[in-house]
Design an enzyme around this catalytic site. Structure first.
Site, PDB file in Angstrom:
ATOM      1  N   HIS A   1       0.840  -1.200   0.000  1.00 36.72           N
ATOM      2  CA  HIS A   1       0.000   0.000   0.000  1.00 36.72           C
ATOM      3  C   HIS A   1       0.868   1.239   0.000  1.00 36.72           C
ATOM      4  CE1 HIS A   1      -3.518   2.465   0.816  1.00 36.72           C
ATOM      5  NE2 HIS A   1      -2.711   3.195   1.560  1.00 36.72           N
TER       6      HIS A   1
ATOM      7  N   ASP B   1     -15.095   3.691   7.297  1.00 38.30           N
ATOM      8  CA  ASP B   1     -14.052   4.538   6.700  1.00 38.30           C
ATOM      9  C   ASP B   1     -14.647   5.479   5.666  1.00 38.30           C
ATOM     10  OD1 ASP B   1     -11.194   5.233   6.395  1.00 38.30           O
ATOM     11  OD2 ASP B   1     -11.544   4.557   4.347  1.00 38.30           O
TER      12      ASP B   1
ATOM     13  N   ARG C   1     -13.935  13.745   7.444  1.00 37.69           N
ATOM     14  CA  ARG C   1     -12.583  14.302   7.663  1.00 37.69           C
ATOM     15  C   ARG C   1     -12.218  15.289   6.560  1.00 37.69           C
ATOM     16  NH1 ARG C   1      -9.047   9.304   7.614  1.00 37.69           N
ATOM     17  NH2 ARG C   1      -7.354  10.796   7.833  1.00 37.69           N
TER      18      ARG C   1
ATOM     19  N   SER D   1      -7.439   4.134   9.177  1.00 37.03           N
ATOM     20  CA  SER D   1      -8.121   4.102   7.880  1.00 37.03           C
ATOM     21  C   SER D   1      -7.405   3.133   6.932  1.00 37.03           C
ATOM     22  CB  SER D   1      -8.139   5.529   7.311  1.00 37.03           C
ATOM     23  OG  SER D   1      -8.438   5.548   5.950  1.00 37.03           O
TER      24      SER D   1
ATOM     25  N   LYS E   1      -8.583  -1.137   6.043  1.00 37.05           N
ATOM     26  CA  LYS E   1      -8.906  -1.588   4.685  1.00 37.05           C
ATOM     27  C   LYS E   1      -7.994  -2.738   4.253  1.00 37.05           C
ATOM     28  CE  LYS E   1      -8.881   2.709   3.443  1.00 37.05           C
ATOM     29  NZ  LYS E   1      -8.906   4.036   2.882  1.00 37.05           N
TER      30      LYS E   1
HETATM   31  N1  URA Z   1      -5.260   6.966   2.688  1.00 43.46           N
HETATM   32  C1  URA Z   1      -6.289   6.368   3.327  1.00 43.46           C
HETATM   33  O1  URA Z   1      -6.750   5.309   2.911  1.00 43.46           O
HETATM   34  N2  URA Z   1      -6.780   6.949   4.430  1.00 43.46           N
HETATM   35  C2  URA Z   1      -6.309   8.108   4.937  1.00 43.46           C
HETATM   36  O2  URA Z   1      -6.797   8.574   5.945  1.00 43.46           O
HETATM   37  C3  URA Z   1      -5.235   8.734   4.249  1.00 43.46           C
HETATM   38  C4  URA Z   1      -4.729   8.121   3.129  1.00 43.46           C
END
Ligand code: URA
Length: 433
Positions: free
Chosen positions: A82, A161, A168, A183, A187
């Site tokens: 990621h 999220d 946010r 976050s 995922k």
């Molecule tokens: N990428 C994400 O998936 N979440 C965040 O809060 C910031 C970057």
């Protein structure tokens, strides 16, 4: 329990219990907690932080708010990668087939671009016919058969999220390390990863502006992984300038193909090989990082990585004949070469500005679900440290809409110059696990 008491507790700088965090996220999911209450709590967290127990509890509660993907039918360890987002970051397109060619399993869910950063799904969809919507069985079968599949995130993965991110975005609470960490990690874990290699970007074009903040974000994500039984390695990488030379969807696919064929930009190739080295260790294909790095490198040299790329694209319906003529694949109705009107050495090449310039040419979106121009983007001819003479080519702009002087100006403004030669900036500042 009352949500207002939880907000007040965090407002006053106290740690929340796991039960309180669970109560909040469950309430947000079943709509018994209002968005304005979540917004207030998000601001209190942004200002007062969260300790590791709280951040882990938040990650777990977020995972439980939606579907989780069961990849247990895939044989072997699933290692995900990621990136926290950047400009010109096409590493997933390079890393995934390399790891697959080396025997690793890549079962990946990716996202679309938003704002100045690109997204892997958009890049893949610039390939005619490529299908990002595989049913779960087809996804699992594909990874078992050819070791690699990349699809869009399923609708209900980490429901909380989606709500929290939208709040946010409009309440000035994106820049919070525990919120970003929860976050991302929620995922990745809900998506079925056994181990994760993180590319945590820092610099002007990234969420984390400094190396220290990137290090702290990496530390928190590694700790979440440890608490929830996932091995995590984080690369801390510089995003003060774009990665490689190409920005924009089809252009980035072209550069990924060139890298897989052994003639891509050195910065992109190096970052991909380092990430692959760690992914192959986590996937237990090799015993050491060095062996993983060499195995990945060999897969480029012997052609097996590119062969795997073609197999993967074809399996998801993509037309691989487009890679036979990359010039035709990246052809846009309008192109504009931009020349330098100063001279010196490039001291700064602002990734954020270039990402925005590419977006304004049509390559990105300002709102979710907006259409994009797959052929739009930028090819850079100069990077930080390069010398430039007046009248030399700085780069080429691509678009299917007429290119205007504002696009050219925006592109030029990303460059700063100095009279003195400087060293090429280091791409990978550190690796932590
Ligand atoms: N990428 C994400 O998936 N979440 C965040 O809060 C910031 C970057």
């Amino acid at each position: 329990m009352r949500i207002v008491e939880i907000i007040e507790k965090k407002r006053d700088g106290h740690a929340l219990s796991s039960q309180e965090i669970k109560f909040w996220i469950e309430g947000l999911t079943n709509h018994t907690v209002e968005d304005y209450q979540s917004s207030a709590l998000l601001m209190a967290i942004t200002l007062n932080g969260m300790n590791m127990e709280e951040t882990t509890a938040l990650t777990e509660a977020m995972i439980a708010s939606g579907d989780t993907i069961d990849l247990s039918l895939i044989h072997g360890l699933k290692v995900d990668k990621h990136s926290t987002g950047g400009v010109g970051d096409k590493t997933s397109l390079v890393i995934s087939p390399i790891v697959a060619a080396c025997g690793g399993k890549v079962a990946k869910m990716s996202g679309r671009g938003l704002g100045h950063t690109g997204g892997t799904l958009d890049k893949l969809e610039s390939i005619p016919g490529f299908d990002i919507n595989l049913e779960n069985d087809a996804f699992v079968n594909q990874v078992n058969d050819i070791n690699v599949a990349i699809i869009g995130q399923t609708g209900n993965l980490v429901y909380a999220d989606k709500v929290l991110y939208a709040l946010r975005d409009v309440t000035g609470t994106v820049q919070s390390i525990p919120l970003i960490a929860a976050s991302i990690m929620s995922k990745k874990i809900a998506g079925g990863a056994d181990a994760i290699v993180l590319d945590v970007k820092y610099g002007e074009g990234a969420f984390m502006k400094t190396l220290d903040d990137a290090r702290e974000l990496a530390r928190v994500m590694i700790s979440i992984g440890k608490n929830l039984g996932r091995d995590v390695t984080a690369l801390l990488t510089n995003m003060n300038q774009p990665l490689g030379f190409c920005i924009g969807n089809a252009l980035e696919v072209k550069e990924a193909v060139e890298t897989l064929c052994g003639h891509g930009p050195k910065d992109l190739e190096e970052l991909c090989l380092v990430a692959c080295g760690h992914m192959l260790v986590h996937g237990k294909q090799v015993d050491s990082y060095e062996a993983g790095y060499q195995k990945a490198k060999a897969s480029i040299e012997d052609g097996s990585a590119y062969k795997k790329f073609l197999e993967w694209i074809a399996r998801q319906g993509g037309d691989t004949s487009v890679f036979e003529d990359l010039g035709a694949f990246t052809h846009a109705a309008y192109t504009q070469q931009v020349y330098a009107d100063s001279h010196g050495f490039v001291s700064d090449l602002k990734a954020l500005e270039l990402g925005m310039a590419s977006l304004h040419l049509g390559a990105g979106r300002t709102k979710k679900d907006e259409d994009i121009d797959f052929k739009a983007g930028i090819i850079l001819n100069k990077k930080v440290g390069d010398s430039v003479s007046e009248g030399e080519l700085l780069g080429t702009l691509y678009s299917n809409e007429p290119i205007e002087s504002r696009h050219i100006e925006e592109f030029k403004l990303a460059f700063s110059y100095t009279d003195n030669a400087l060293e090429t900036p280091q791409l990978i500042a550190d690796i932590v696990s």
